[in-house]
Design a protein around this motif. Structure first.
Motif: not given
Length: 202
Positions: A1-28
């Motif tokens: 079931m996609l909405t189970s907590l284990p799967n939500i945790l897995t999907l969260s790892r994919i969801a943060i990728i754009p955030l992590v990539v974007g932060l690389f462009y901030v020289p702070e």
């Protein structure tokens, strides 16, 4: 079931990728530390999603599919950005190349062996490789923004080389297992010998 907590945790790892990539462009410094914090949180979810799925009996096909993909996407994105932002340079880029190539190799082997209904268990050495790799990447994400008394880039680079060495060893182990199963599969169209009658060799 996609909405189970284990799967939500897995999907969260994919969801943060754009955030992590974007932060690389901030020289702070705050951006580097935030990216490292998000990456560390993702590494923690990598443990808990499988653990919770097992103890709650919520293991699923979609979970087994997404879990390794989420890990590989996150690691690949971070490695590429470290090279792009010159936080990983020179010959040390080869360590990143070895890790990325191993991920592609293992993914291909797992896909092939899955078609044969053969599972490839994660070895203890592979778990050590993953742990060292994640810690090394955390240091490299912080890089020069870390405390002056802690050489984050040097620690991260050395750790990545250790992970690359273990990556090579574990990659060879997976390849050896894959080849043994490939050799055991008869060629397509080849007639199987009757029960009790050995196959004739040319």
């Amino acid at each position: 079931m996609l909405t189970s907590l284990p799967n939500i945790l897995t999907l969260s790892r994919i969801a943060i990728i754009p955030l992590v990539v974007g932060l690389f462009y901030v020289p702070e410094a705050w951006a580097a530390w935030t990216a490292m914090g998000l990456f560390a949180a993702a590494c923690i979810t990598d443990y808990f999603d499988g653990y919770l799925a097992r103890i709650w009996a919520q293991e699923s096909v979609i979970g087994r599919f997404l879990d390794p993909i989420a890990d590989k996407l996150l690691v690949s994105a971070v490695l590429i950005m470290l090279v792009a932002m010159a936080r990983l340079t020179g010959v040390s880029v080869l360590a990143a190349v070895v890790i990325l190539l191993r991920e592609v190799l293992v993914s291909g082997l797992r896909e092939y062996l899955a078609g044969l209904n053969v599972g490839v268990p994660v070895t203890r050495l592979a778990k050590w490789k993953t742990t060292i790799q994640m810690v090394a990447l955390g240091f490299l994400i912080v890089g020069d923004y870390g405390p002056p008394e802690i050489p984050s880039t040097i620690i991260g680079t050395l750790g990545l080389w250790v992970a690359a060495l273990l990556t090579f060893v574990t990659g060879w182990d997976y390849t050896r297992v894959g080849i043994s199963h490939m050799m055991a599969v008869p060629p397509r169209g080849a007639a199987s010998p009757p029960p009790g009658k050995p196959a004739q060799s040319a």
